[in-house]
Design an enzyme around this catalytic site. Sequence first.
Site, PDB file in Angstrom:
ATOM      1  N   GLU A 149     -26.009 -35.804  65.933  1.00  0.00           N
ATOM      2  CA  GLU A 149     -24.540 -36.147  65.801  1.00  0.00           C
ATOM      3  C   GLU A 149     -23.846 -35.557  67.178  1.00  0.00           C
ATOM      4  O   GLU A 149     -22.879 -36.350  67.245  1.00  0.00           O
ATOM      5  CB  GLU A 149     -24.043 -34.829  64.470  1.00  0.00           C
ATOM      6  CG  GLU A 149     -24.547 -35.374  63.218  1.00  0.00           C
ATOM      7  CD  GLU A 149     -26.042 -35.086  62.953  1.00  0.00           C
ATOM      8  OE1 GLU A 149     -26.673 -34.504  63.782  1.00  0.00           O
ATOM      9  OE2 GLU A 149     -26.720 -35.653  62.105  1.00  0.00           O
ATOM     10  N   HIS A 171     -25.179 -28.783  51.817  1.00  0.00           N
ATOM     11  CA  HIS A 171     -24.666 -30.229  51.626  1.00  0.00           C
ATOM     12  C   HIS A 171     -23.547 -30.429  50.896  1.00  0.00           C
ATOM     13  O   HIS A 171     -23.449 -31.452  50.177  1.00  0.00           O
ATOM     14  CB  HIS A 171     -25.867 -31.014  51.039  1.00  0.00           C
ATOM     15  CG  HIS A 171     -27.327 -31.033  52.135  1.00  0.00           C
ATOM     16  ND1 HIS A 171     -27.867 -29.824  52.330  1.00  0.00           N
ATOM     17  CD2 HIS A 171     -27.557 -32.165  52.770  1.00  0.00           C
ATOM     18  CE1 HIS A 171     -28.682 -30.139  53.201  1.00  0.00           C
ATOM     19  NE2 HIS A 171     -28.711 -31.465  53.445  1.00  0.00           N
TER      20      HIS A 171
END
Lengths: 391, 406
Positions: free
Chosen positions: B142, B211
């Site tokens: 990322e 998450h």
Amino acid sequence: MALSRLSSRSNGLLRSAAAAVLLRRTISTDTSPMTIDISLPFTAHLVEPPSRAVETSPKELLSFYRDMVVMRRMEIAADSLYKAKLIRGFCHLYDGQEAVAIGMEAAITKQDAIITSYRDHCTFLGRGGSLVEAFSELMGRKAGCSNGKGGSMHFYKKDAGFYGGHGIVGAQIPLGCGLAFAQKYSKDEAVTFTLYGDGAANQGQLFEALNIAALWDLPAILVCENNHYGMGTAEWRAAKSPAYFKRGDYVPGLKVDGMDVLAVKQACKFAKEHALKNGPIVLEMDTYRYHGHSMSDPGSTYRTRDEISGVRQERDPIERVRKLIVSHDFATEKELKDIEKEVRKEVDAAIAEAKESPVPDQSELFTNIYVKGLGTESFGADRKELRASLP
Amino acid sequence: MSAILQGAGAATALSPFNSVDSKKLAASRRSLPVRVGGYIVARSGVSKSFPSGLRVRRSEQLIANAVATKADGAASSTSSKPGHELLLFEALQEGLEEEMERDARVCVMGEDVGHYGGSYKVTKDLAKKFGDLRVLDTPICENAFTGMGIGAAMTGLRPVVEGMNMGFLLLAFNQISNNCGMLHYTSGGQFTIPIVIRGPGGVGRQLGAEHSQRLESYFQSIPGIQMVACSTPYNAKGLMKAAIRSENPVILFEHVLLYNLKERIPDEEYVCNLEEAEMVRPGEHVTILTYSRMRYHVMQAAKTLVNKGFDPEVIDIRSLKPFDLYTIGNSVKKTHRVLIVEECMRTGGIGASLTAAINENFHDYLDAPVVCLSSQDVPTPYAGTLEEWTVVQPAQIVTAVEQLCL
């Protein structure tokens, strides 16, 4: 190769014997090509190294000399300005490493992009930035290249393909791969030189970016300016493997004597050709900085003064070019000294002009945050002004 | 009628933008032309052209229904075009596809966006249509690919970076904060970063703590970025298009649980205003400010409240940074009571900032303290019942309104 060097040297001697000072002045603008052998060979990883014979010309050598003297003078002047408290915050000086910036510029065009870290003053100059812009930015004035809002670590010059100027170690590496990606996307036939230091070479994002660049065949050249110290930590204390040019693993690499401007030029030329055809390549420039990491760092607590003066005597990039010019008789010692004096005056004049430049207006605090005006307005720090008002 | 004709006229004027050949691309990329073409929001009664400045639109057409499900509620009443029905992720895909056709500089990068079609199918079939160079499958890094997107944006490309889950973008925080947000400022205006960073976030169905993150609270302080949250297929497509067209870096927050919402959206091209809040249900008694998934909890609570005799005004703030204080302020002026319902955690969330902003600006109009209902300051637990207690439920909203209005 050695023969040609000898012959050009003997020609020079003959000329000097017969000619007056006037004739030598015309040689200093001579663009006739000549080849010079660099003293240290390249060390290569997964690629055939380029030849040691570098093409150059007297004019180019003199321009190398002059440009490096300008850079050196600028950094020394910045040192004094910092001590005089006209430059505040962080100031990372590049003196000793000038050959990297100059050699790179000699091998590329302004279509190619360069992105580097916070030690960016000389790279900015190399890309065509002016001394006034540099000093104004360092002193936080309006005439600065970022209008005084960036500071020492945020020099940019968009029209010359210089993308900065970044404060966070290693963060410019993915940005550089992004620039290379955009060049590939738009079919520019240009390359990106992403510079980072030996300290940044231990960042994870370097390996992430290398992987992507190799995977997508990006025209990215990752240049490690190895000055052997990551702030106060020597490279042998920070890196298990100091062979930074090999860290690409599957990406080819080249180790270059970064204090030899001609070697740098040759390596960058080679790297550009390689990157356009075969994808990324890593260059390691073996260089040295005389100052500490920044102006807050004396630079002598983790290395001896003998080491610093030793490098200055044996490997100084400006001295090398000076010796080359004098031995080939492209100019006399006196002429080179005159160039230095002229440069000194130029730098002093630029500082004076930069000092005259005003500080940015208060309204500049809120400009360039967003590109367009919005329906609401930004708030001042005290939240008492510039509120959204209802009719 | 005139609105539609104007819309048609504008559509033809737009056609040159649809075909950008590579030469033009190469020439224009360096000079970064200001896009001059206008586009019309195809709603009857509102016929304004928007230059790329995206001026604040005074909404004249308010949606009377609690939930925008009917075509006659959303689209024009004089139009004969019924629009088409689709799911939210398809709306995002449509917006993305239209923008990629319109401007060759738009590209997508993210994990599994290309061949896999996107983990939430937002980029489905785009790789087949536009090729691997424009829809890039990145490795799992990322930090690097967000940085790459920003670097590409510095040169004039318009990347859309997808975080598979917004929480993963924490790894790219440095790139988003320092490079994405600040480069326009530190370069003295030389570089613009027209990047869009998007992805699903929010509390899902038992996805676990890592998450279920709400990154809008972490990113809200970064100067230089804009944040928007979509909540319906209509505004998802509109905000996606607006975000891509904006010269500023925009973070588009989607929600994991909203991807399968169905709605009828207009066939004509439309773009939503990035900085504007959406009036979901006008009312008189209390202003309820919300965004993303909590909008639906609020609307559910609104049904109960209406039955109990209350008249809540529900505003979907949509623009998380900056707040649309104009719409919000007008509402506060009218109702004098504010309830904020959000999914962020209580500490340092969007609601906290919004409470501060309303208190500072509209203190004189308030008859009661601003009430902020947020998620609990806990990592989201896995167990279903515990997870339910973490986020705000409609019953709590009803109770809060009752207490506020009495």
